[in-house]
Scaffold this active site. Structure first.
Site: not given
Ligand code: BGC
Length: 737
Positions: A229-230
């Site tokens: 995930d970012w």
């Protein structure tokens, strides 16, 4: 595009490390013969940003794309075939916008209604989430675009989401929180999986070798890329060692250098870096197979599909006196959402729609020459006056965009008081009132249900929701949506009420697998609207339930008859239960579902297979799914609380036969047919308690059930030796083989 058979063969360690992290916010790096690709949100529309306007919080704009119903709406269709078509359209739009991986679907379980991101997730039930997620992936990937199954795993709250540990026992993790992911991976083979921000039992998902390698790859056969995930990576070398392939977004090369240093220092196996680079190159190969140079999409066709999906997503919660559908008559439309609809949620999934249907305009269109008066509802007296002078009032209610979003959770699940006051004022003067709801997370509806004779739940319907609502209000479409989440009477009734959100960095999943209806139904807690609930403008009868045990599970057959006066679609739900289970289980759980459209006066036989795994529990001892032998109760119905027919079916189990040891309890031995005979006679012969047969009555045996058999030596005061006991155990084990 052509690639050499092994595109990373000639790459050195530095290049291989570089392939494993982003070049920018949304792209990977072109290295050697491996070109860059673009990954973008998702899930209910393509959020393709251009230029320097990049963020993952939905702040800056993006290219126009169709905003389909978010997962909360899509899930209410209970229709994998339709979700697959939406996926295909999303794949086409991705290609047209130059996107190679679309970041979705989100199949996290709705553990608590307060989670700010529930609108991006499908359901409180893993089977439904898995079936819809798999359909979404199949659709997107059929167009040569990769899906990214997220957020893996146990990411069920936004509060402290980048640090908190989801503390979950293994059985619950397997049966509830990993199950939806398992279904999608096994059925639809996503090309990427996105690991979540949170920790699981203390270990970051990004660094969790058990999760990313043992379970995901070795058990489920995942052969794609694990992308972070970012900003989820705290320690890239540790993450690569655990099975992370691609860190997003760019770190400006900092984490690439860390990986190289870790290998040179002997702290990270170079093979892990090569493996990750190879997987990224393989993904690039997969998503660049299809020529996208001439890709485009038809805005009108996709808008029509968004409308079809929205229509099917609308749930008719209540319809006293068949108030709906509306006959042509003067109407009062009340509430700001009728003019400015709330149709999607906030955060990274925010889509810039190609157009938006305004409910008021669409209602006016279908009302023909009948007058439609609109009031925003800010002036209650004006709204009441408009309602009184009309034949029917339609009141739009719901949560505003700032009340729920990615990034934070809600503190309560109530509708704004001013809206309830408005509804009360309208209903006082106009008994024919329809409430229309917009919200991403579940809201308490007791007050609305007590006031309004008819309720349509739109949740979030995407850009074409306005037209879809009008279609349902006027009966152009017959509603068939079903709740994918229970509506509790009070937040205090919900399963994780006392364990939400995290405290001191830990979220205790104390309710275990009793999530959603598994909790409410097992505890017989009254709810406002149960899981699976949804009415129709016609009626359906169920008859002739027939169950057949097959090697693969159970074949369920039931006849459904449309006894009303218009065609309709019925979502038939199958629930299973095992009352005599020897492990704690919910009273019932969803084991299958199917939908059917039937003409009035007609009947149809529906066949729904239940797979054995959907009857199994995760045995922590055996380390696998186990089907207990026994009489399973199988019910069909129109919601978890509207069970129409129940029958039983006997199934053989596949419980492991474990050899008994000195640590086995008397109860375990007595439960085994071979062991019980031997043990009963040994007990009475040796009479270790100084009592005759008669004293070994049920109660005494029950009292002794939890005693490990090895302790009998001491209790027998010398009458039984360890050697005698071991011989007995060997004898029993031999006879059982
Ligand atoms: C979200 C992901 C999203 C990513 C990229 C993160 O904040 O949790 O769902 O795909 O940003 O925007």
């Amino acid at each position: 595009m052509t690639h050499s058979p092994d595109p990373i063969a000639g790459l050195d360690l530095t290049d291989q490390a570089a392939l494993g992290s982003g070049a920018s916010f949304w792209t990977t790096k072109p290295i050697g013969t491996v070109p860059a690709i673009m990954l973008t949100d998702g899930p209910h529309g393509v959020r393709r940003q251009s230029g320097s306007a990049t963020d993952h919080l939905g702040i800056s704009g993006s290219e126009p794309a169709t905003c389909f119903p978010p997962a909360v709406g899509l899930s209410q269709t209970w229709d994998p075939e339709l979700v697959e078509r939406v996926g295909q359209a999303l794949g086409e739009e991705s290609r047209a916008l130059g996107v190679q991986v679309l970041l979705g679907p989100g199949v996290n379980i709705k553990r608590d209604p307060r989670c700010g991101r529930n609108f991006e997730y499908f359901s409180e039930d893993p089977l439904l989430s898995g079936a819809l997620g798999a359909a979404w992936v199949r659709g997107v990937q059929s167009r040569g675009v990769g899906a990214s199954l997220k957020h893996f795993a146990a990411n069920n709250a936004e509060h402290d989401r980048m640090r908190a540990s989801s503390d979950i026992d293994l059985r619950t993790l397997r049966e509830i929180y990993l199950r939806s992911f398992e279904i999608v991976v096994r059925q639809a083979h996503p090309w990427t999986v996105m690991c979540s921000y949170n920790r699981i039992n203390g270990v970051y998902a990004a660094e969790n070798a058990w999760l990313l390698t043992t379970v995901l790859r070795d058990e489920w056969g995942f052969d794609g890329v694990v992308v972070s995930d970012w900003g989820a990576v705290a320690d890239r070398p540790a993450a690569v060692a655990a099975g992370l392939d691609l860190e997003m977004p760019t770190t400006g090369g900092i984490s690439d250098a860390e990986v190289v240093r870790a290998v040179r220092a002997g702290n990270l196996d170079a093979a892990a870096v090569t493996r990750a680079a190879g997987r990224v190159a393989q993904l690039v190969g997969r998503v660049t197979q299809t020529d996208t140079s001439a890709a485009s999409f038809d805005i009108d066709v996709h808008h029509e599909l968004a409308r079809e999906a929205a229509r099917r997503a609308i749930v008719l919660l209540k319809n006293e006196g068949d108030l709906l559908p509306l006959a042509p008559a003067p109407l009062a439309v009340i509430g700001g959402f009728a003019e400015e609809p709330r149709y999607q949620g906030g955060g990274s999934s925010h889509v810039n729609p190609t157009r938006v249907d305004v409910p008021l305009d669409e209602i006016r269109r279908l009302a023909g020459d009948q007058p439609v008066r609109f009031c925003s509802g800010t002036d209650t007296a004006a709204a009441a006056a408009a309602a009184e002078s009309a034949e029917t009032a339609i009141v739009f209610l719901g949560l505003t965009a700032d009340e729920e979003s990615e990034g934070y959770d809600r503190e309560h699940i109530d509708l704004p008081t001013a809206q309830l006051d408005l509804l009360r004022a309208v209903v006082e003067v106009q008994p024919r009132t329809v409430a229309v709801l917009a919200h991403g997370g579940a809201v308490c509806l007791d007050a609305v249900a007590a006031l309004a004779p008819a309720i349509l739940d739109g949740a979030l319907l995407g850009q074409a929701g306005g037209g879809a609502l009008a279609d349902v209000l006027f009966g152009v479409a017959n509603p068939s949506g079903r709740l994918a989440e229970t509506v509790p009477q009070r937040l205090q009734d919900s399963p994780a009420y006392l364990n939400f959100p995290s405290e001191s960095g830990h979220t205790v999943y104390g309710e275990r697998m009793f999530v959603g209806y598994r909790w409410y139904d097992s505890r017989e807690i009254p709810v406002t609207f149960p899981f699976g609930h949804g009415l129709s403008y016609t009626r359906f009868d169920y008859s002739d339930l027939d169950l057949t045990s097959t090697g693969a599970g159970v074949a369920v057959r039931v006849t459904v008859t449309n006894t009303g006066d218009r065609p309709g679609r019925e979502v038939v739900q199958v629930y299973a239960g095992l009352p005599d289970s020897h492990v704690g289980r919910p009273m019932q759980w969803l084991a299958g579902f199917a939908s059917v459209t039937i003409e009035p006066g007609h009947r149809q036989i529906i066949e729904i297979p239940i797979e054995r795994t959907d009857l199994a529990y995760w045995s922590v001892d055996a380390g696998r799914w186990v089907v207990e032998a026994g009489e399973y109760a199988v019910s069909v119905g129109a919601s978890s609380r509207d069970i129409r027919l129940t029958a039983t079916v006997a199934l053989d189990g596949d419980e492991p036969t474990r050899p008994f040891t000195r640590e086995s309890t008397l109860g375990e031995l007595l439960a085994d047919p071979v062991a019980s005979q031997k043990i009963l006679s040994a007990l009475s012969d040796a009479s270790p308690f100084g009592a005759g047969d008669s004293a070994l009555g049920t109660n005494l045996l029950r009292m002794l059930e939890s005693v490990p058999i090895g302790r009998m030596v001491a209790f027998s005061a010398g009458k039984v030796t360890h050697e005698q006991l071991d011989a007995l155990i060997v004898d029993i084990n031999t006879q059982r083989c």
